[in-house]
Write a protein that holds these residues in place. Structure first.
Motif, PDB file in Angstrom:
ATOM      1  N   ASP A 135       2.101   2.757   1.005  1.00  0.00           N
ATOM      2  CA  ASP A 135       1.331   3.270   2.144  1.00  0.00           C
ATOM      3  C   ASP A 135      -0.166   3.072   1.938  1.00  0.00           C
ATOM      4  O   ASP A 135      -0.944   3.150   2.877  1.00  0.00           O
ATOM      5  N   SER A 136      -0.580   2.841   0.682  1.00  0.00           N
ATOM      6  CA  SER A 136      -1.977   2.524   0.401  1.00  0.00           C
ATOM      7  C   SER A 136      -2.083   1.978  -1.020  1.00  0.00           C
ATOM      8  O   SER A 136      -1.138   2.110  -1.799  1.00  0.00           O
ATOM      9  N   ALA A 137      -3.222   1.386  -1.315  1.00  0.00           N
ATOM     10  CA  ALA A 137      -3.395   0.784  -2.640  1.00  0.00           C
ATOM     11  C   ALA A 137      -4.869   0.837  -3.015  1.00  0.00           C
ATOM     12  O   ALA A 137      -5.748   0.919  -2.145  1.00  0.00           O
ATOM     13  N   GLY A 138      -5.124   0.805  -4.321  1.00  0.00           N
ATOM     14  CA  GLY A 138      -6.520   0.835  -4.759  1.00  0.00           C
ATOM     15  C   GLY A 138      -6.664   0.393  -6.197  1.00  0.00           C
ATOM     16  O   GLY A 138      -5.697   0.388  -6.965  1.00  0.00           O
ATOM     17  N   VAL A 139      -7.888   0.008  -6.538  1.00  0.00           N
ATOM     18  CA  VAL A 139      -8.209  -0.377  -7.914  1.00  0.00           C
ATOM     19  C   VAL A 139      -9.561   0.239  -8.292  1.00  0.00           C
ATOM     20  O   VAL A 139     -10.396   0.523  -7.420  1.00  0.00           O
ATOM     21  N   ALA A 140      -9.759   0.427  -9.593  1.00  0.00           N
ATOM     22  CA  ALA A 140     -11.083   0.791 -10.117  1.00  0.00           C
ATOM     23  C   ALA A 140     -11.325  -0.090 -11.328  1.00  0.00           C
ATOM     24  O   ALA A 140     -10.426  -0.284 -12.156  1.00  0.00           O
ATOM     25  N   LEU A 141     -12.530  -0.655 -11.411  1.00  0.00           N
ATOM     26  CA  LEU A 141     -12.885  -1.512 -12.547  1.00  0.00           C
ATOM     27  C   LEU A 141     -14.157  -1.002 -13.190  1.00  0.00           C
ATOM     28  O   LEU A 141     -15.030  -0.452 -12.510  1.00  0.00           O
ATOM     29  N   LEU A 142     -14.225  -1.211 -14.484  1.00  0.00           N
ATOM     30  CA  LEU A 142     -15.410  -0.808 -15.218  1.00  0.00           C
ATOM     31  C   LEU A 142     -16.102  -2.074 -15.713  1.00  0.00           C
ATOM     32  O   LEU A 142     -15.513  -2.869 -16.456  1.00  0.00           O
ATOM     33  N   ASP A 143     -17.354  -2.262 -15.259  1.00  0.00           N
ATOM     34  CA  ASP A 143     -18.111  -3.440 -15.657  1.00  0.00           C
ATOM     35  C   ASP A 143     -19.480  -2.984 -16.151  1.00  0.00           C
ATOM     36  O   ASP A 143     -20.240  -2.388 -15.388  1.00  0.00           O
ATOM     37  N   HIS A 164      -3.315   1.184  -8.323  1.00  0.00           N
ATOM     38  CA  HIS A 164      -2.287   2.121  -7.829  1.00  0.00           C
ATOM     39  C   HIS A 164      -1.763   1.647  -6.492  1.00  0.00           C
ATOM     40  O   HIS A 164      -2.519   1.201  -5.638  1.00  0.00           O
ATOM     41  N   THR A 165      -0.463   1.732  -6.315  1.00  0.00           N
ATOM     42  CA  THR A 165       0.126   1.538  -4.998  1.00  0.00           C
ATOM     43  C   THR A 165       0.894   2.814  -4.675  1.00  0.00           C
ATOM     44  O   THR A 165       1.714   3.273  -5.456  1.00  0.00           O
ATOM     45  N   ARG A 166       0.520   3.449  -3.546  1.00  0.00           N
ATOM     46  CA  ARG A 166       0.883   4.860  -3.306  1.00  0.00           C
ATOM     47  C   ARG A 166       2.070   5.043  -2.371  1.00  0.00           C
ATOM     48  O   ARG A 166       2.249   4.276  -1.425  1.00  0.00           O
ATOM     49  N   TRP A 167       2.819   6.094  -2.626  1.00  0.00           N
ATOM     50  CA  TRP A 167       3.804   6.618  -1.687  1.00  0.00           C
ATOM     51  C   TRP A 167       3.528   8.109  -1.626  1.00  0.00           C
ATOM     52  O   TRP A 167       3.869   8.856  -2.533  1.00  0.00           O
ATOM     53  N   ALA A 168       2.840   8.531  -0.555  1.00  0.00           N
ATOM     54  CA  ALA A 168       2.239   9.859  -0.498  1.00  0.00           C
ATOM     55  C   ALA A 168       3.255  10.988  -0.621  1.00  0.00           C
ATOM     56  O   ALA A 168       4.310  10.957   0.010  1.00  0.00           O
ATOM     57  N   LEU A 217      -0.543  -3.675  -0.101  1.00  0.00           N
ATOM     58  CA  LEU A 217      -1.483  -4.279  -1.060  1.00  0.00           C
ATOM     59  C   LEU A 217      -2.307  -5.403  -0.417  1.00  0.00           C
ATOM     60  O   LEU A 217      -3.494  -5.571  -0.720  1.00  0.00           O
ATOM     61  N   CYS A 218      -1.684  -6.151   0.503  1.00  0.00           N
ATOM     62  CA  CYS A 218      -2.405  -7.269   1.133  1.00  0.00           C
ATOM     63  C   CYS A 218      -3.614  -6.760   1.922  1.00  0.00           C
ATOM     64  O   CYS A 218      -4.618  -7.462   2.055  1.00  0.00           O
TER      65      CYS A 218
END
Ligand code: GLU
Length: 190
Positions: free
Chosen positions: A30-38, A71-75, A51-52
């Protein structure tokens, strides 16, 4: 259910996270997200939808960083929307969390944290984890997460990342599956 991925190593994390999430998308979409540390700077990108949709939103602006979480979510708690998508951060934006499962005592914890001045910008149970890490952090991310886990009840597989302790990912599980892949110069979590 949902899918979580973590990467720490020498390669750019973003394509590895997206590849991992695509394999785990059957667990939640139902939703997706990423976090990166640079260079000690956290960047969070998320989107409601499959995800698309996240990839479309990111487009050419691919985030840099050799460590990250996805993360790919299923609330279960909180409607599917950008605000409720993972990763979740604290008030300062210095700590990020992805989580599979349910924090059963999140309402009581949320009330306590709000009374201490924490501002909640999401309806999910997961959000209390980020604020609790912020609350307990004294320079050691693992120590903070261990204290958080003493306060929460429920099931979880989770990964925490922070620019305040930028060379490691902290993960934990209880009643939810989690695997760690140990590589040469790189490690994976799923
Ligand atoms: N309880 C969390 C949420 O609703 C995680 C759900 C999941 O495991 O996908 O965001």
């Amino acid at each position: 259910m949902c899918g979580i991925v973590g990467y720490i190593g020498e390669k750019q994390a973003y394509p590895i996270l997206i590849d991992g999430l695509s394999k785990l998308e059957y667990r939640g979409y139902d939703s997706a997200g990423v976090a990166l540390l640079d260079e000690d700077q956290l960047e969070i990108m998320k989107s409601v939808g499959r995800l698309c949709k996240l990839e479309e939103k990111i487009g050419e602006q691919v985030p840099f960083g050799t460590m990250g979480i996805g993360h790919t979510r299923w609330a279960t708690h909180g409607r599917p929307c950008d605000m409720n998508a993972h990763p979740h951060s604290d008030c300062s934006g210095e700590f990020v969390v992805i989580h599979n499962g349910i924090i059963e005592n999140y309402q009581a914890l949320r009330k306590l944290l709000k009374a201490e001045g924490h501002l909640f910008r999401s309806e999910t149970d997961t959000k209390v984890l980020a604020h609790l890490v912020e609350h307990y952090f004294c320079g050691d991310l693992k120590a903070a997460v261990l204290q958080v886990l003493e306060k929460v009840s429920g099931s979880y597989a989770l990964v925490v990342m922070s620019e305040r302790d930028p060379h490691r990912l902290i993960c934990a599980r209880k009643d939810s599956p989690l695997v760690i892949g140990l590589g040469e110069g790189e490690n994976f979590i799923a």
